[in-house]
Design a protein around this motif. Structure first.
Motif, mmCIF file in Angstrom:
data_model
loop_
_atom_site.group_PDB
_atom_site.id
_atom_site.type_symbol
_atom_site.label_atom_id
_atom_site.label_comp_id
_atom_site.label_asym_id
_atom_site.label_seq_id
_atom_site.Cartn_x
_atom_site.Cartn_y
_atom_site.Cartn_z
ATOM 1 N N UNK A 100 41.161 44.167 -37.175
ATOM 2 C CA UNK A 100 41.538 43.887 -38.635
ATOM 3 C C UNK A 100 42.432 42.729 -38.506
ATOM 4 N N UNK A 101 43.571 42.804 -37.716
ATOM 5 C CA UNK A 101 44.780 41.682 -37.959
ATOM 6 C C UNK A 101 44.241 40.307 -37.600
ATOM 7 N N UNK A 102 42.830 40.225 -36.697
ATOM 8 C CA UNK A 102 42.343 38.966 -36.394
ATOM 9 C C UNK A 102 41.208 38.464 -37.488
ATOM 10 N N UNK A 103 40.829 39.390 -38.054
ATOM 11 C CA UNK A 103 39.784 38.891 -39.058
ATOM 12 C C UNK A 103 40.831 38.560 -40.398
ATOM 13 N N UNK A 104 41.935 39.111 -40.488
ATOM 14 C CA UNK A 104 42.921 38.750 -41.654
ATOM 15 C C UNK A 104 43.228 37.159 -41.422
ATOM 16 N N UNK A 105 43.683 37.043 -40.166
ATOM 17 C CA UNK A 105 43.730 35.573 -39.812
ATOM 18 C C UNK A 105 42.863 34.777 -39.968
ATOM 19 N N UNK A 106 41.613 34.875 -39.693
ATOM 20 C CA UNK A 106 40.524 34.298 -39.815
ATOM 21 C C UNK A 106 40.292 33.931 -41.312
ATOM 22 N N UNK A 107 40.246 34.886 -42.351
ATOM 23 C CA UNK A 107 40.033 34.611 -43.575
ATOM 24 C C UNK A 107 41.021 33.890 -44.240
ATOM 25 N N UNK A 108 42.533 34.203 -43.831
ATOM 26 C CA UNK A 108 43.661 33.369 -44.518
ATOM 27 C C UNK A 108 43.686 32.059 -44.096
ATOM 28 N N UNK A 109 43.298 31.583 -42.873
ATOM 29 C CA UNK A 109 43.180 30.286 -42.548
ATOM 30 C C UNK A 109 41.858 29.403 -43.095
ATOM 31 N N UNK A 110 40.742 30.106 -43.149
ATOM 32 C CA UNK A 110 39.706 29.678 -43.938
ATOM 33 C C UNK A 110 39.905 29.198 -45.360
ATOM 34 N N UNK A 111 40.933 30.274 -45.868
ATOM 35 C CA UNK A 111 41.169 30.103 -47.487
ATOM 36 C C UNK A 111 42.272 28.779 -47.431
ATOM 37 N N UNK A 112 42.960 28.643 -46.492
ATOM 38 C CA UNK A 112 43.886 27.570 -46.426
ATOM 39 C C UNK A 112 43.123 26.308 -46.428
ATOM 40 N N UNK A 113 42.178 26.361 -45.228
ATOM 41 C CA UNK A 113 41.091 24.979 -45.156
ATOM 42 C C UNK A 113 40.826 24.553 -46.652
ATOM 43 N N UNK A 114 39.976 25.756 -47.245
ATOM 44 C CA UNK A 114 39.568 25.462 -48.585
ATOM 45 C C UNK A 114 40.544 24.931 -49.504
ATOM 46 N N UNK A 115 41.500 25.857 -49.580
ATOM 47 C CA UNK A 115 42.702 25.125 -50.590
ATOM 48 C C UNK A 115 43.225 23.726 -50.284
ATOM 49 N N UNK A 116 43.206 23.261 -48.954
ATOM 50 C CA UNK A 116 43.678 21.845 -48.785
ATOM 51 C C UNK A 116 42.598 20.760 -49.365
ATOM 52 N N UNK A 117 41.369 21.309 -49.534
ATOM 53 C CA UNK A 117 40.235 20.404 -50.141
ATOM 54 C C UNK A 117 40.265 20.388 -51.540
ATOM 55 N N UNK A 118 40.655 21.608 -52.179
ATOM 56 C CA UNK A 118 40.486 21.741 -53.474
ATOM 57 C C UNK A 118 41.643 22.124 -54.191
ATOM 58 N N UNK A 119 42.774 22.289 -53.519
ATOM 59 C CA UNK A 119 44.336 22.350 -54.268
ATOM 60 C C UNK A 119 44.170 23.672 -55.185
ATOM 61 N N UNK A 120 43.641 24.810 -54.686
ATOM 62 C CA UNK A 120 43.685 26.101 -55.298
ATOM 63 C C UNK A 120 45.057 26.513 -55.681
ATOM 64 N N UNK A 121 46.009 26.254 -54.775
ATOM 65 C CA UNK A 121 47.243 26.646 -54.939
ATOM 66 C C UNK A 121 47.923 26.189 -56.221
ATOM 67 N N UNK A 122 47.384 25.002 -56.647
ATOM 68 C CA UNK A 122 47.869 24.580 -57.808
ATOM 69 C C UNK A 122 47.852 25.389 -59.157
ATOM 70 N N UNK A 123 46.784 26.285 -59.118
ATOM 71 C CA UNK A 123 46.587 27.276 -60.343
ATOM 72 C C UNK A 123 47.679 28.182 -60.302
#
Length: 239
Positions: A100-123
């Motif tokens: 579970x911990x490794x899966x969590x890291x997988x999705x966290x960094x996948x989301x960060x990668x998407x955020x880097x492209x789309x600026x989701x954090x700006x919301x």
């Protein structure tokens, strides 16, 4: 003629973490140097024949801009962190233990990668009604306040899990987190306090350069930490 030597192949792959670390840090260093030259030429307009070229195309290498070469590099290395968790996920599956911990890291960094492209954090900035109460002169930086809360929650959730890792891996991951958060939140908050409408104040340019440099370094250290841990587990990478 003898066949391929599996042991020789293994010895070569044992150096993979260090090779990746040196290669990615070298790319990051080049991007920081080019960014610094670009910003110096913008501010001074005193780079001779390079000034016109810099004014026209410098944005392609400005770390503070989006949709350019540094952004592309950041997207790639964040996605690489996700990929580097897969060997541990498969190893856990093979051993019949939770991943579970490794899966969590997988999705966290996948989301960060998407955020880097789309600026989701700006919301997230819409959650802060009065940025000035936090010393921020521009509402665009207000996302760091709810962002800090999210980081704190994730950190608390992962604290016990990280602490159970081998000491070398544990401290590498902690170092990566400190570097990344130090750039993404601390430097971003400081930048929001000193930025003006032009985003060209020397102080802000220094802070924004430190921000992006720390972020890239933190991600690269995380990649190294995961590859190094996979090596400790005896996981072989075959291409």
């Amino acid at each position: 003629m003898t066949g391929p030597n599996p042991q020789a192949e293994y010895l070569e792959l044992r150096r993979l973490p260090e090779s990746v670390l040196i290669a990615l840090l070298s790319v990051a260093a080049v991007l920081v140097v080019v960014h610094s030259v670009v910003n110096y030429c913008w501010v001074t307009q005193a780079c001779g024949p390079l000034t016109a070229l810099d004014n026209a195309y410098g944005y392609l290498f400005n770390l503070s801009n989006e949709t350019n070469v540094p952004t592309w590099f950041s997207i790639i290395i964040l996605f690489l962190v996700s990929l580097c968790t897969l060997p541990m996920i498969l190893d856990c599956r093979r051993k019949g233990i939770p991943a579970l911990g490794w899966w969590g890291l997988f999705f966290i960094f996948l989301l960060l990668s998407l955020d880097e492209e789309s600026d989701l954090h700006g919301m997230l900035k819409g959650l802060v009604k009065d940025p000035g109460s936090f010393g921020l002169h521009n509402a665009l930086f207000a996302w760091v306040i709810p962002g800090a809360v999210i980081v704190l929650v994730v950190g608390l959730v992962y604290l016990r899990w990280v602490w159970r890792l081998p000491a070398r891996t544990r401290w590498l991951i902690i170092a990566a987190g400190v570097l990344y958060v130090g750039g993404a939140l601390v430097m971003e908050l400081l930048g929001g306090m000193i930025a003006d409408d032009t985003y060209m104040k020397p102080g802000y340019l220094v802070v924004s350069t430190l921000e992006e440099s720390l972020e890239m370094t933190g991600v690269v250290v995380m990649i190294y930490a995961l590859l190094d841990y996979a090596r400790q587990l005896g996981i072989a990478f075959r291409f």
